[in-house]
Design a protein around this motif. Structure first.
Motif, PDB file in Angstrom:
ATOM      1  N   LEU A  89     106.642  20.722 -16.355  1.00 26.32           N
ATOM      2  CA  LEU A  89     107.399  19.695 -15.801  1.00 26.32           C
ATOM      3  C   LEU A  89     108.382  19.460 -14.667  1.00 26.32           C
ATOM      4  O   LEU A  89     108.429  20.491 -14.241  1.00 26.32           O
ATOM      5  N   THR A  90     107.782  18.212 -14.259  1.00 27.12           N
ATOM      6  CA  THR A  90     108.746  17.791 -13.446  1.00 27.12           C
ATOM      7  C   THR A  90     109.925  17.815 -14.370  1.00 27.12           C
ATOM      8  O   THR A  90     110.541  18.448 -15.060  1.00 27.12           O
ATOM      9  N   GLU A  91     110.980  18.160 -12.616  1.00 22.81           N
ATOM     10  CA  GLU A  91     112.488  18.712 -12.745  1.00 22.81           C
ATOM     11  C   GLU A  91     113.003  17.509 -13.566  1.00 22.81           C
ATOM     12  O   GLU A  91     113.849  17.595 -14.794  1.00 22.81           O
ATOM     13  N   ALA A  92     112.668  16.118 -13.155  1.00 27.44           N
ATOM     14  CA  ALA A  92     113.094  15.419 -14.359  1.00 27.44           C
ATOM     15  C   ALA A  92     112.428  14.797 -15.068  1.00 27.44           C
ATOM     16  O   ALA A  92     113.822  14.928 -16.096  1.00 27.44           O
ATOM     17  N   VAL A  93     111.636  15.668 -15.723  1.00 25.35           N
ATOM     18  CA  VAL A  93     111.288  15.375 -16.594  1.00 25.35           C
ATOM     19  C   VAL A  93     111.534  16.025 -17.910  1.00 25.35           C
ATOM     20  O   VAL A  93     112.026  15.955 -18.854  1.00 25.35           O
ATOM     21  N   TYR A  94     111.851  17.045 -17.146  1.00 23.71           N
ATOM     22  CA  TYR A  94     112.455  18.576 -18.003  1.00 23.71           C
ATOM     23  C   TYR A  94     113.952  17.993 -18.366  1.00 23.71           C
ATOM     24  O   TYR A  94     114.716  17.504 -19.104  1.00 23.71           O
ATOM     25  N   TYR A  95     114.671  17.577 -17.155  1.00 23.06           N
ATOM     26  CA  TYR A  95     115.725  17.232 -17.809  1.00 23.06           C
ATOM     27  C   TYR A  95     116.246  15.603 -18.187  1.00 23.06           C
ATOM     28  O   TYR A  95     117.322  15.765 -19.406  1.00 23.06           O
ATOM     29  N   ILE A  96     114.964  14.629 -18.173  1.00 23.58           N
ATOM     30  CA  ILE A  96     114.876  13.861 -19.682  1.00 23.58           C
ATOM     31  C   ILE A  96     114.798  14.163 -20.488  1.00 23.58           C
ATOM     32  O   ILE A  96     115.553  13.550 -21.524  1.00 23.58           O
ATOM     33  N   LEU A  97     114.215  15.042 -20.911  1.00 27.28           N
ATOM     34  CA  LEU A  97     113.320  15.571 -22.217  1.00 27.28           C
ATOM     35  C   LEU A  97     115.057  16.322 -22.966  1.00 27.28           C
ATOM     36  O   LEU A  97     115.603  16.334 -23.529  1.00 27.28           O
ATOM     37  N   ILE A  98     115.694  17.523 -22.167  1.00 24.68           N
ATOM     38  CA  ILE A  98     116.876  17.706 -22.924  1.00 24.68           C
ATOM     39  C   ILE A  98     118.020  16.451 -23.048  1.00 24.68           C
ATOM     40  O   ILE A  98     118.713  17.242 -24.446  1.00 24.68           O
ATOM     41  N   SER A  99     117.734  16.156 -22.227  1.00 29.93           N
ATOM     42  CA  SER A  99     118.947  14.983 -22.701  1.00 29.93           C
ATOM     43  C   SER A  99     118.626  14.372 -23.519  1.00 29.93           C
ATOM     44  O   SER A  99     119.255  13.546 -24.539  1.00 29.93           O
ATOM     45  N   LEU A 100     117.655  14.194 -24.340  1.00 35.05           N
ATOM     46  CA  LEU A 100     116.664  13.654 -24.929  1.00 35.05           C
ATOM     47  C   LEU A 100     117.382  14.131 -26.727  1.00 35.05           C
ATOM     48  O   LEU A 100     117.119  14.031 -28.229  1.00 35.05           O
ATOM     49  N   TYR A 101     118.068  15.201 -26.826  1.00 33.43           N
ATOM     50  CA  TYR A 101     118.145  15.774 -27.910  1.00 33.43           C
ATOM     51  C   TYR A 101     119.061  14.883 -28.396  1.00 33.43           C
ATOM     52  O   TYR A 101     119.345  15.613 -29.911  1.00 33.43           O
ATOM     53  N   THR A 102     119.979  14.048 -28.220  1.00 32.56           N
ATOM     54  CA  THR A 102     120.287  13.399 -28.493  1.00 32.56           C
ATOM     55  C   THR A 102     119.774  11.404 -27.874  1.00 32.56           C
ATOM     56  O   THR A 102     119.445  11.552 -27.089  1.00 32.56           O
ATOM     57  N   PRO A 103     119.995  11.190 -29.514  1.00 28.52           N
ATOM     58  CA  PRO A 103     119.608  10.085 -28.316  1.00 28.52           C
ATOM     59  C   PRO A 103     120.620   8.901 -27.408  1.00 28.52           C
ATOM     60  O   PRO A 103     121.893   8.822 -27.459  1.00 28.52           O
ATOM     61  N   LEU A 104     120.019   8.503 -26.869  1.00 26.71           N
ATOM     62  CA  LEU A 104     120.430   8.095 -25.720  1.00 26.71           C
ATOM     63  C   LEU A 104     119.584   6.930 -25.260  1.00 26.71           C
ATOM     64  O   LEU A 104     118.832   6.615 -25.631  1.00 26.71           O
ATOM     65  N   HIS A 105     120.149   6.074 -23.951  1.00 24.47           N
ATOM     66  CA  HIS A 105     119.425   4.780 -24.184  1.00 24.47           C
ATOM     67  C   HIS A 105     119.582   4.477 -21.819  1.00 24.47           C
ATOM     68  O   HIS A 105     119.831   6.039 -21.968  1.00 24.47           O
ATOM     69  N   GLY A 106     118.545   4.618 -21.570  1.00 27.53           N
ATOM     70  CA  GLY A 106     118.145   4.502 -20.506  1.00 27.53           C
ATOM     71  C   GLY A 106     119.130   4.944 -19.227  1.00 27.53           C
ATOM     72  O   GLY A 106     119.075   6.504 -18.710  1.00 27.53           O
ATOM     73  N   TYR A 107     120.405   3.711 -19.369  1.00 26.75           N
ATOM     74  CA  TYR A 107     121.235   4.206 -17.806  1.00 26.75           C
ATOM     75  C   TYR A 107     122.110   5.978 -19.039  1.00 26.75           C
ATOM     76  O   TYR A 107     122.542   6.305 -17.835  1.00 26.75           O
TER      77      TYR A 107
END
Length: 107
Positions: free
Chosen positions: A8-26
């Motif tokens: 995974l790219t670093e960005a994708v990895y961080y996006i995925l771990i951020s989305l263990y909780t529902p979030l909007h883009g910002y």
């Protein structure tokens, strides 16, 4: 090849771990910056390109809208498997690097 087995790219990895909780883009942008200690800062183009890619892979889904009508996303079971595969891959890299460097008394 199983897509979840690739790096995974670093960005994708961080996006995925951020989305263990529902979030909007910002919210994702803010969370990635927070959990990376400010080292990773996502631009909107990077974020939304990655979100479209992750939606296409089935690693995240839309889960509704927040009060201000922004789309929220959450990680799926397939996305969670991709995160765990990446953690295993990174651990293997660390273990192999340490093993080699010990031979040279670098660590």
């Amino acid at each position: 090849m199983n897509e979840s087995k690739g790096a995974l790219t670093e960005a994708v990895y961080y996006i995925l771990i951020s989305l263990y909780t529902p979030l909007h883009g910002y919210g994702v942008i803010q969370n990635v910056e927070k959990i990376s200690g400010g080292r990773v800062r996502l631009g909107a183009g990077t974020l939304y390109g990655a979100i479209n890619n992750l939606l296409g892979k089935g690693w995240i889904i839309e889960c509704g809208e927040s009060g201000d009508r922004k789309k929220e996303y959450i990680i799926t079971e397939a996305g969670k498997r991709a995160v765990l595969d990446e953690i295993d891959r990174l651990q293997e890299l660390l273990d192999n690097g340490r093993q080699v460097l010990k031979q040279y008394k670098e660590i």
